[in-house]
Design a protein around this motif. Structure first.
Motif, PDB file in Angstrom:
ATOM      1  N   UNK A 116       8.361   6.538   8.162  1.00  8.85           N
ATOM      2  CA  UNK A 116       7.639   7.206   9.256  1.00  8.85           C
ATOM      3  C   UNK A 116       8.116   6.732  10.620  1.00  8.85           C
TER       4      UNK A 116
ATOM      5  N   UNK B 101       6.864  14.348  13.294  1.00 11.75           N
ATOM      6  CA  UNK B 101       6.303  15.446  12.519  1.00 11.75           C
ATOM      7  C   UNK B 101       5.534  16.399  13.414  1.00 11.75           C
TER       8      UNK B 101
ATOM      9  N   UNK C 101       6.397  12.958   4.143  1.00 10.71           N
ATOM     10  CA  UNK C 101       5.707  12.097   5.101  1.00 10.71           C
ATOM     11  C   UNK C 101       4.897  11.006   4.393  1.00 10.71           C
ATOM     12  N   UNK C 102       4.583  11.235   3.118  1.00 12.16           N
ATOM     13  CA  UNK C 102       3.757  10.263   2.414  1.00 12.16           C
ATOM     14  C   UNK C 102       2.277  10.612   2.489  1.00 12.16           C
ATOM     15  N   UNK C 103       1.960  11.822   2.953  1.00 18.19           N
ATOM     16  CA  UNK C 103       0.564  12.250   3.003  1.00 18.19           C
ATOM     17  C   UNK C 103       0.124  12.820   1.666  1.00 18.19           C
ATOM     18  N   UNK C 104       1.095  13.059   0.803  1.00 18.55           N
ATOM     19  CA  UNK C 104       0.822  13.633  -0.491  1.00 18.55           C
ATOM     20  C   UNK C 104       1.731  12.913  -1.480  1.00 18.55           C
TER      21      UNK C 104
ATOM     22  N   UNK D 186       6.157   3.255   5.619  1.00 21.39           N
ATOM     23  CA  UNK D 186       6.216   2.777   7.004  1.00 21.39           C
ATOM     24  C   UNK D 186       7.641   2.874   7.546  1.00 21.39           C
TER      25      UNK D 186
END
Ligand SMILES: Nc1ncnc2c1ncn2[C@@H]1O[C@H](COP(=O)(O)OP(=O)(O)OP(=O)(O)O)[C@@H](O)[C@H]1O
Ligand SMILES: [Mg+2]
Lengths: 254, 308
Positions: free
Chosen positions: B73, B78, B48-51, B70
């Motif tokens: 997502x 999610x 997701x790009x959260x980590x 972007x």
């Protein structure tokens, strides 16, 4: 591209405004009651005995309180909301799983802070002008100063809410840093009445610059440095915004 | 659709994800099966790009997750394991403002929020706050929110943990429907039967590593040599000679006999048939149980411990 950035930023802004408006009964305290208390106690009570230069103290105080309103309605709401979003209900994580960048989220919050401050300041100006006949001079110039100041304090709210992990710490920082700022930055007494050694420090704070510039406009005393003052506040705002954004990325993305 | 190569994620000294590689094909349901702390959520957060990964590459639809968050997502829905909702907004508003972040037009978005509330059977609660819902209702809402943007790819992190059996079955149906609608699904679970039932392919993950992967059947075949026939004989005919006769059949791993009960380990279904035939001729059987390996056994076999 730009359209997406603006749309994303406005989505955050709209949510924050929705939350603000649905709690209007609480926010109204800060919006109207708190500044009016200061005006009544200091301006109309004590102020009757005070003259600064040859100016009625109420006329001196009102532009200052105006900026206290701007600070409280940007910094307080934004720092609290962001602390909740980061640490408590963690909706920043949810937001970041949607197609939006940290920059756009932070911008949305700052924009919300500016909007809230403008609304509160507008109410204050109208009340002061209508009921007490207090002059504010060129309102459009004052609005520019309010926008810059509110953007600065919203960004400060972003940065501080990213550093602190605990609402109690936020309260302490607020009452030890932000509140004193509003007392010492020329809102209640002229900076020139402060001890010599603190004057340069106080005068460097963007809030002082804004208060003094606004007062000059309200009292029509003339200020050849108005645009420089504005640029100074904006420069600080950008710096604090970038620091806030950096901290945001560091804290939220693991 | 999802390609992960040698992905590593370290938190300080601890390694949460330790060099995993896998591919999820378009239109399939891929399962991440593993115990607590295996690294499932961490992997999803990286996608997701959260980590940010410590090393390795993760791509979704050909885009590198660290470079095009972007673009990625926009295609992702999610359902996070930990449900994060704004406690000051109603669930309806939570859905609405989440959809707004995807740039959905308002009218369309309002319709989708209604559909999501209908699907999750939460219409009655639309004006309630998230924390006023029961745990199962919250899970349903989380899955519903993931669907809001009608994404091509869904990442469902433990979508059924904490659901009652009936709701769990509903979510299973729903996930199957997603597949029929052509979506790609990556789901994580602790539940063997869930992975078995839903997934086209499974990766078993433990201590940040994929220790086995394949279709549920392929994984179970790893233990094919461990089919157990559990037979209860009529007590009158039980006797040692039966054990002796079975022992000489090739493909029989072991025969254990306790009074009239026999457990026979065999390698495949042909041998099962042969064993049964030989018993039926000679004895009277009162009960037969054929125990085939489950994914639980696969996990036990691979890690030497139960999944939970
Ligand atoms: N932000 C973090 N900081 C430090 N360690 C972390 C962080 N997030 C996860 N970990 C560690 O990484 C490991 C893997 O955690 P992860 O959440 O990915 O497991 P999981 O497979 O999702 O487990 P579960 O089934 O319990 O959800 C754990 O040991 C966890 O403690
Ligand atoms: Mg997890």
């Amino acid at each position: 591209m730009i359209a997406r950035v603006i749309k994303a930023m406005l989505a955050v802004w709209e949510r924050e405004m929705h939350e603000y408006i649905s709690n209007l009964h609480v926010n109204a305290m800060r919006l109207a009651v708190e500044p009016l208390l200061f005006i009544f106690i200091f301006g109309m009570g004590l102020g009757k005995r005070v003259v600064i230069g040859d100016v009625n103290y109420l006329y001196f105080l009102a532009p200052g309180i105006l900026f206290m309103v701007a600070v409280n309605n940007s910094y307080m709401t934004i720092s609290m909301r962001l602390m909740i979003a980061r640490d408590w209900d963690k909706t920043l994580i949810t937001a970041l799983s949607a197609p939006i960048k940290p920059f756009e989220i932070v911008l949305g919050y700052v924009f919300a802070g500016v909007t809230q401050a403008l609304a509160a300041c507008a109410i204050f100006i109208v009340l002061m002008n209508y009921f007490l006949g207090i002059p504010f001079g060129s309102v459009s110039l004052i609005v520019l100063l309010i926008i810059a100041t509110a953007a600065f304090f919203s960004s400060l709210g972003v940065a501080i809410s990213m550093v602190l992990d605990n609402p109690h710490h936020l309260m302490v920082v607020t009452s030890l840093v932000v509140m004193p700022m509003s007392f010492f930055c020329g809102i209640f007494i002229p900076v020139t009445d402060l001890p010599n050694w603190v004057q340069p420090v106080i005068e460097a704070i963007p809030l002082t610059v804004a208060v003094q510039a606004a007062r000059a406009i309200a009292l029509s005393t003339g200020n050849p440095y108005l645009w420089q003052n504005l640029a100074y506040i904006i420069a600080f705002t950008i710096a604090v915004f970038l620091i806030g954004l950096h901290l945001f990325k560091k804290k939220v993305i693991t | 659709m999802i390609e992960v190569e040698n992905l590593v994620k370290k938190f300080g000294d601890a390694t949460a994800v330790d060099g995993i590689s896998f591919k999820v094909r378009k239109g399939e349901i891929f399962g991440f099966l593993g115990p607590n702390g295996a690294g499932k959520t961490t992997t999803i957060n990286i996608l997701v790009g959260l980590s940010l990964p410590s090393s390795g590459i993760a791509k979704i639809a050909g885009l590198d997750v660290t470079k095009h968050p972007i673009g990625i997502r926009k295609r992702l829905g999610i359902a996070a394991q930990a449900a994060y909702f704004d406690h000051h907004l109603s669930i309806k508003d939570n859905l609405f403002y989440h959809g707004l972040l995807y740039g959905l037009p308002r009218k369309e978005l309002k319709k989708r929020v209604d559909t999501a509330l209908q699907w999750s059977k939460l219409e009655k609660y639309r004006n309630k706050k998230f924390h006023q819902l029961s745990g199962g209702m919250q899970r349903r809402l989380v899955v519903a929110r993931a669907m809001l943007s009608d994404p091509e790819i869904l990442l469902l992190d433990e979508p059924t943990t904490g659901l009652d059996p009936q709701t769990r079955r509903q979510v299973w149906e729903f996930i199957k429907n997603l597949k029929e609608a052509g979506k790609t699904v990556l789901l994580t679970t602790h539940y063997m039967e869930e992975a078995d039932l839903l997934c086209d392919r499974i990766a078993i993950i433990d201590h940040g590593r994929i220790i086995a992967s394949g279709t549920p059947n392929e994984l179970k075949k790893m233990l094919d040599k461990n089919i157990v026939i559990d037979i209860t004989l009529n007590p009158e005919v039980a006797g040692d000679h039966i054990k002796r006769d079975l022992d000489i059949i090739s493909g029989v791993n072991y025969v254990r006999m306790e009074s009239n009960r026999i457990k026979i380990g065999v390698v495949d279904d042909a041998i099962v048939e042969q064993v049964l035939k030989s018993l039926i001729i000679r004895t009277k059987i009162s009960e037969i149980n054929i125990i085939r390996p489950t994914l639980d056994d696969v996990f036990l076999h691979l890690t030497g411990r139960e999944i939970r």
